[in-house]
Design a protein around this motif. Structure first.
Motif, short mmCIF file in Angstrom:
data_model
loop_
_atom_site.label_atom_id
_atom_site.label_comp_id
_atom_site.label_asym_id
_atom_site.label_seq_id
_atom_site.Cartn_x
_atom_site.Cartn_y
_atom_site.Cartn_z
N ARG A 168 1.34 -1.06 -0.23
CA ARG A 168 0.00 -0.08 -0.22
C ARG A 168 0.89 1.45 0.17
O ARG A 168 2.27 0.92 -0.31
CB ARG A 168 -1.42 0.33 1.26
N TYR A 169 -0.05 2.25 -0.13
CA TYR A 169 0.74 3.98 -0.07
C TYR A 169 0.77 4.88 1.04
O TYR A 169 -0.55 4.62 1.63
CB TYR A 169 1.16 4.28 -0.88
N ARG B 285 4.86 7.28 0.01
CA ARG B 285 5.66 6.80 0.39
C ARG B 285 5.30 5.22 0.57
O ARG B 285 3.57 5.02 0.95
CB ARG B 285 6.00 6.99 2.42
N ASP B 286 5.96 3.87 -0.08
CA ASP B 286 4.88 3.03 -0.13
C ASP B 286 5.18 2.80 1.52
O ASP B 286 5.75 2.53 2.00
CB ASP B 286 6.18 2.20 -0.76
N LEU B 287 4.61 1.08 1.75
CA LEU B 287 4.69 0.55 2.70
C LEU B 287 4.27 -0.89 2.20
O LEU B 287 3.73 -1.45 1.25
CB LEU B 287 2.98 0.64 3.43
N TRP B 288 4.68 -1.99 3.08
CA TRP B 288 4.73 -3.61 2.69
C TRP B 288 4.34 -4.03 3.63
O TRP B 288 4.20 -3.86 4.98
CB TRP B 288 5.97 -3.83 2.76
N ALA B 289 3.13 -4.65 3.75
CA ALA B 289 2.52 -5.47 4.88
C ALA B 289 3.16 -6.55 5.33
O ALA B 289 4.10 -6.99 4.41
CB ALA B 289 0.74 -5.95 4.45
N GLU B 290 3.17 -6.31 6.75
CA GLU B 290 3.68 -7.41 7.31
C GLU B 290 3.12 -9.16 7.20
O GLU B 290 2.33 -9.05 8.19
CB GLU B 290 4.26 -7.58 9.04
N LEU C 119 -6.10 3.97 6.68
CA LEU C 119 -4.97 5.16 5.69
C LEU C 119 -6.04 5.22 4.50
O LEU C 119 -5.27 6.38 4.03
CB LEU C 119 -4.09 3.54 5.38
N GLU C 120 -6.42 4.97 4.18
CA GLU C 120 -8.01 4.85 3.06
C GLU C 120 -8.10 6.09 3.07
O GLU C 120 -8.39 6.95 1.78
CB GLU C 120 -8.68 3.71 2.68
#
Length: 155
Positions: A16-17, A25-30, A129-130
């Motif tokens: 997501r971002y 900025r990008d995000l990576w789900a863990e 976030l959305e």
């Protein structure tokens, strides 16, 4: 601070971002982790727990855990609820009220003395976030970003 338990999640990996002061900025789900905010009302200390093999159903107080980068060494963050919006310079009280009404925002509280930064209500998790992304992309605000919980290193 609040008690925060990190427990296995059922969500698969996803990217997501978000916007950090207007910069995407990008995000990576863990995968396999979620943040449980349900206990935060009962504690003044932050504590991160990673129980082995604990399965817990998703609840309204849960958030996907994200990393700031694709590597396992990147910092963890989760969506604690709320969105921080920064109004454009010169936005007066009546304009602010109309803007918040147009976006159906419930105010939580102002941040700082200048009356330009506000924490607005939003649920924990991806919904906040959305909402933050939608508000930022509307162009009506100088910026909008989620109210993040961030992992802290112990000293």
């Amino acid at each position: 601070m609040a008690l925060l338990a990190i427990v296995p999640a059922s969500l698969g990996a996803q990217q997501r971002y978000w916007y950090d002061a207007g910069v995407r900025r990008d995000l990576w789900a863990e995968p396999g982790l979620s943040a449980d905010f349900s206990a935060r009302r009962h504690s003044a200390k932050a504590q991160v727990l990673a129980p082995a093999g604990l399965a817990k159903p998703a609840a309204a107080e849960d958030s996907t855990v994200f990393r700031d980068g694709p590597s396992s060494g990147a910092g963890l963050r989760a969506l604690a609820g709320g969105v921080i919006v920064r109004l454009r310079p010169g936005t007066g009280p009546s304009e602010r009220e109309a803007l918040f009404a147009r976006h159906a925002l419930a105010l939580a509280r102002p941040i700082g003395a200048q009356d330009r930064v506000w924490l607005v209500a939003a649920p924990q998790g991806v919904d906040s976030l959305e909402l933050a992304n939608r508000l930022h992309e509307s162009g009506d605000f100088e910026s909008a970003s989620p109210n993040w919980w961030k992992e802290r290193a112990r000293k």
